[in-house]
Design a protein around this motif. Structure first.
Motif, short mmCIF file in Angstrom:
data_model
loop_
_atom_site.label_atom_id
_atom_site.label_comp_id
_atom_site.label_asym_id
_atom_site.label_seq_id
_atom_site.Cartn_x
_atom_site.Cartn_y
_atom_site.Cartn_z
N ALA A 1 8.05 25.52 -1.67
CA ALA A 1 9.01 25.05 -0.67
C ALA A 1 8.38 25.01 0.72
CB ALA A 1 10.23 25.95 -0.67
N MET A 2 7.51 25.96 1.00
CA MET A 2 6.94 26.04 2.34
C MET A 2 5.92 24.94 2.59
SD MET A 2 6.47 30.15 2.58
CE MET A 2 6.04 30.16 4.30
N LEU A 3 5.29 24.47 1.51
CA LEU A 3 4.24 23.47 1.68
C LEU A 3 4.78 22.06 1.69
CD1 LEU A 3 1.37 24.88 -0.50
CD2 LEU A 3 1.20 24.27 1.89
N THR A 4 5.96 21.84 1.15
CA THR A 4 6.48 20.48 1.03
C THR A 4 7.13 20.06 2.34
OG1 THR A 4 6.88 20.85 -1.30
CG2 THR A 4 7.99 18.98 -0.29
N PRO A 5 6.69 18.95 2.94
CA PRO A 5 7.35 18.47 4.16
C PRO A 5 8.74 17.94 3.84
CG PRO A 5 5.15 17.53 3.86
CD PRO A 5 5.54 18.17 2.57
N ALA A 6 9.32 17.28 4.83
CA ALA A 6 10.69 16.81 4.67
C ALA A 6 10.83 15.83 3.52
CB ALA A 6 11.18 16.18 5.97
N ASN A 7 9.81 14.99 3.31
CA ASN A 7 9.89 14.06 2.20
C ASN A 7 9.60 14.79 0.90
OD1 ASN A 7 6.96 13.49 1.19
ND2 ASN A 7 6.87 13.60 3.43
N THR A 8 9.96 14.17 -0.21
CA THR A 8 9.81 14.81 -1.52
C THR A 8 8.65 14.24 -2.31
OG1 THR A 8 11.34 13.22 -2.52
CG2 THR A 8 12.28 15.25 -1.65
N HIS A 9 7.87 13.37 -1.69
CA HIS A 9 6.81 12.70 -2.43
C HIS A 9 5.50 13.47 -2.36
CE1 HIS A 9 9.41 9.25 -2.99
NE2 HIS A 9 9.75 9.36 -1.72
N THR A 10 5.57 14.74 -2.75
CA THR A 10 4.36 15.56 -2.73
C THR A 10 4.38 16.51 -3.91
OG1 THR A 10 5.49 17.15 -1.29
CG2 THR A 10 4.10 15.51 -0.23
N HIS A 11 3.24 17.04 -4.21
CA HIS A 11 3.15 18.14 -5.16
C HIS A 11 1.99 19.01 -4.74
CE1 HIS A 11 0.42 15.08 -6.84
NE2 HIS A 11 -0.27 16.10 -7.34
N GLN B 1 0.86 -1.18 0.00
CA GLN B 1 0.00 0.00 0.00
C GLN B 1 0.89 1.23 0.00
OE1 GLN B 1 -3.37 0.05 -0.25
NE2 GLN B 1 -3.21 2.26 -0.44
N THR B 2 0.76 2.04 -1.03
CA THR B 2 1.58 3.25 -1.14
C THR B 2 0.77 4.49 -0.82
OG1 THR B 2 3.00 2.21 -2.82
CG2 THR B 2 3.02 4.62 -2.69
N CYS B 3 -0.42 4.56 -1.39
CA CYS B 3 -1.24 5.77 -1.23
C CYS B 3 -1.97 5.76 0.10
CB CYS B 3 -2.23 5.87 -2.38
SG CYS B 3 -1.44 5.93 -4.00
N VAL B 4 -2.52 6.92 0.44
CA VAL B 4 -3.31 7.02 1.67
C VAL B 4 -4.58 6.21 1.49
CG1 VAL B 4 -4.57 8.58 3.18
CG2 VAL B 4 -2.36 9.28 2.24
N ASP B 5 -4.63 5.09 2.14
CA ASP B 5 -5.77 4.17 2.04
C ASP B 5 -5.39 2.94 2.83
OD1 ASP B 5 -8.19 3.09 1.38
OD2 ASP B 5 -7.96 3.30 -0.80
N GLU B 6 -6.19 1.91 2.73
CA GLU B 6 -5.85 0.66 3.39
C GLU B 6 -6.18 -0.50 2.46
OE1 GLU B 6 -9.79 -0.10 6.12
OE2 GLU B 6 -8.28 1.31 6.88
N SER B 7 -5.44 -1.58 2.60
CA SER B 7 -5.65 -2.76 1.77
C SER B 7 -5.24 -4.00 2.56
CB SER B 7 -4.86 -2.66 0.46
OG SER B 7 -3.47 -2.56 0.71
N ALA B 8 -5.63 -5.16 2.03
CA ALA B 8 -5.37 -6.41 2.74
C ALA B 8 -3.93 -6.85 2.58
CB ALA B 8 -6.30 -7.50 2.22
N ASN B 9 -3.39 -7.40 3.66
CA ASN B 9 -2.10 -8.07 3.65
C ASN B 9 -2.41 -9.57 3.65
OD1 ASN B 9 0.70 -7.94 3.59
ND2 ASN B 9 0.91 -8.08 5.80
N ASP C 1 -2.14 11.73 -5.59
CA ASP C 1 -3.16 12.75 -5.77
C ASP C 1 -4.19 12.76 -4.64
OD1 ASP C 1 -2.19 14.03 -8.03
OD2 ASP C 1 -3.09 12.56 -9.38
N SER C 2 -3.77 12.39 -3.47
CA SER C 2 -4.64 12.50 -2.30
C SER C 2 -4.32 13.82 -1.60
CB SER C 2 -4.38 11.34 -1.33
OG SER C 2 -4.69 10.11 -1.93
N ALA C 3 -5.36 14.61 -1.40
CA ALA C 3 -5.17 15.90 -0.75
C ALA C 3 -4.82 15.69 0.71
CB ALA C 3 -6.43 16.75 -0.89
N MET C 4 -3.75 16.34 1.17
CA MET C 4 -3.30 16.17 2.55
C MET C 4 -3.61 17.39 3.41
SD MET C 4 0.28 14.11 2.22
CE MET C 4 1.06 15.33 1.17
N THR C 5 -3.51 18.58 2.84
CA THR C 5 -3.83 19.77 3.62
C THR C 5 -4.10 20.92 2.65
OG1 THR C 5 -3.15 21.13 5.50
CG2 THR C 5 -1.48 20.69 3.82
#
Length: 557
Positions: free
Chosen positions: A308-318, A228-236, A345-349
């Protein structure tokens, strides 16, 4: 009855009985038990003979005496009914005729058969669920049926009252109907759960938990598939085909005991990626400055500093925003809505940024040649509010009267206004908006107005009377400006025509040299006349003398 009539002489004969040339053959057979005897722990015996009388072929009967036979036993076995003594044969008269007989012996048997007994085991001892260890039974757990009344089973051993244990045991024919049954064991596996905050990389958890009890020495292996990569849940999910149980034999070898487990129940785990909720810094209010001379601007992310101000420490955002709907921006206050998305493409804030679009301040004064000039914003431009009176070449006031210098400023040739030698062209500079401008005799960062600048001014004013000074001290009555005006304060300073060598149009018109280059002897100027609502472009000789107004081109020179 007539013997008296006879003289009878009696002569006795001799009866001779001789030994038989072939003796009679008789067989003495000791008895055997005729009915089957099964070991019962009691004594059993057999006595005597099958018969001791015999009839020979001549019809005589003889009896054999002097022999005995008897056997007594308890335990299973075949025991001879042994014949003892010396055979004596007598005829019916009691005569000893032993010599006439050959007496042979056949020994009978006392036969005691083994006693059948059955051994079973209590159900609680006969079966168990597979646990990886052997299922064993010892004699103490046996239940026996059919023992002789004299015997008993104690601690797995048959004992007898007679005490002859070996014979006792040999007297039984045991049947073991002990069925040992190992039942299959259920196996329950649960794939492990995992949770993390979104970071753009896949969340995996290739592990599981055995939620049932395993057999001793057993270990389970299985493949767990889930991502699971995106914000969601899935079965293991545990791959059912990969489940394997191996048993440690204790000697460094292993064996597959998967078949000892059923059913195999698999429970999915849960992979959950949660949104990033920290590390955000929404953009602060930003003030953008419109370039002098322009009425609008296209704003980019970089202008707002939001990426720059909106991106957290990780780079996996746009990020995305509503700039497209706001551009181009004019002088105003706007709200730019930023939305931070992950790579899925999940909105975080969402942030609302205040953007103030304005012109650089344009209310101040500049001192040149000991004279202080005020400047003022008029629409998208920043203009001097009076004509220049900077000394340059042979510049002079209208009719060379000093009083006119204070009222209308000086009149300049085009060359003097451009601050270039006669017959040459000025070298343009670059304004904040990227366009060329000519500084001329204006201060650094300012330009002698081009006709394009005056056209913007005219459009903004809408009526030249809003550009004129409202005082009749500078215009003939009826030509003056209106209140409120723009603050440009144009004054009817007239001009000097070099062709006629005279001054004209005082207090009826004003002329401002344009910085537009022509490459010839003629140049354009902007004219404000009483009879026209807009600023007109006039072409005249560069040696004519006209007023100069400065318009700002660079906020920070």
């Amino acid at each position: 009855t007539l013997a008296s009539n006879y003289d009878i002489t009696v002569v006795y004969g001799t009866l001779t009985v001789t030994n038989r040339t072939t003796p009679y053959e008789v067989t003495m057979t000791s008895k055997s038990n005729t009915n089957p005897i099964t070991y019962d722990g009691l004594e059993h015996n057999v006595n005597g003979f099958v018969t001791n009388t015999f009839t020979t072929v001549d019809g005589n009967t003889y009896t054999v005496e002097g022999l005995s036979a008897s056997v007594t036993e308890i335990f299973a076995g075949t025991y001879p009914n042994t014949i003892t003594g010396t055979a004596v044969v007598k005829d019916t008269y009691g005569n000893d005729v032993t010599s006439q007989f050959n007496v042979s012996e056949v020994t009978g048997n006392l036969i005691i058969g083994k006693r059948p007994i059955s051994f079973t085991i209590a159900s609680e001892n006969a079966s168990k669920m597979y646990d990886g260890t052997p299922l064993t039974v010892d004699y103490s757990q046996l239940i026996v049926s059919g023992l002789a009344s004299t015997d008993q089973l104690i601690a797995g051993t048959i004992t007898t009252n007679g005490g002859e244990l070996t014979k006792t045991l040999a007297s039984y024919s045991p049947t073991f109907t002990v069925t040992l049954r190992i039942t299959i064991r259920p196996l329950t596996l649960a794939a492990d759960d995992a949770t993390k905050v979104y970071d753009g990389t896949p969340l995996t958890k290739n592990s599981f938990t055995v939620t049932s009890t395993l057999g001793s020495g057993d270990a389970v292996s299985a493949t767990v598939n889930g991502s699971q990569t995106c914000v969601d849940e899935s079965a293991n999910v545990i791959d059912a085909t990969s489940v394997q149980v191996m048993h440690d034999n204790g000697d460094g070898t292993y064996r597959d005991v998967t078949s000892n487990y059923s059913p195999v129940t698999l429970t999915d785990g849960l992979l959950k990626v949660t949104p990033i909720t920290t590390g955000f810094s929404c953009p602060t209010t930003v003030t953008l400055t419109l370039t002098e001379g322009t009425s609008e601007m296209t704003v980019t992310d970089a202008d707002l500093g939001g990426t720059a101000m909106l991106t957290p420490a990780n780079t996996h955002t746009h990020v995305g925003n509503n700039l497209a709907s706001l551009n181009p921006m004019t002088e105003d206050t706007y709200t730019v809505t930023w939305t931070l998305y992950d790579d899925c493409d999940s909105a975080m804030t969402t942030c609302d940024q205040t953007v103030i679009v304005q012109y650089a301040p344009c209310d101040g004064k500049i001192t040149m040649d000991s004279h202080e000039y005020a400047y003022k914003r008029i629409g998208s431009q920043c203009w001097f509010t009076e004509n220049l009176q900077v000394t340059a070449g042979e510049a002079a006031p209208y009719n060379n009267l000093p009083a006119n210098k204070d009222k209308f400023g000086l009149l300049y040739t085009w060359y003097e206004a451009m601050n270039v030698a006669e017959g040459t062209e000025p070298t343009p500079l670059t304004a904040d908006n990227g366009t060329p401008y000519v500084q001329g005799i204006c201060p650094e960062g300012w330009s002698v107005g081009s006709f394009g600048d005056y056209d913007i001014l005219s459009t903004y004013a809408g009526d030249t009377k809003k550009l004129n000074d409202p005082s009749t001290a500078y215009w003939h009555s009826g030509y003056e400006g209106i209140t409120p005006g723009t603050g440009f304060n144009a004054r009817g300073g007239g001009w000097y025509t070099s062709a006629l060598t005279r001054y004209e149009d005082l207090m009826t018109r004003c002329y401002f040299w344009n910085s537009d280059t022509s490459g010839g002897t003629m140049a354009s100027s902007a004219m404000i006349a009483y009879y026209c609502d807009t600023i007109l472009q006039v072409i005249s000789d560069k040696h004519d003398r006209k007023s100069v107004r400065c318009v700002r081109k660079k906020v920070t020179p």
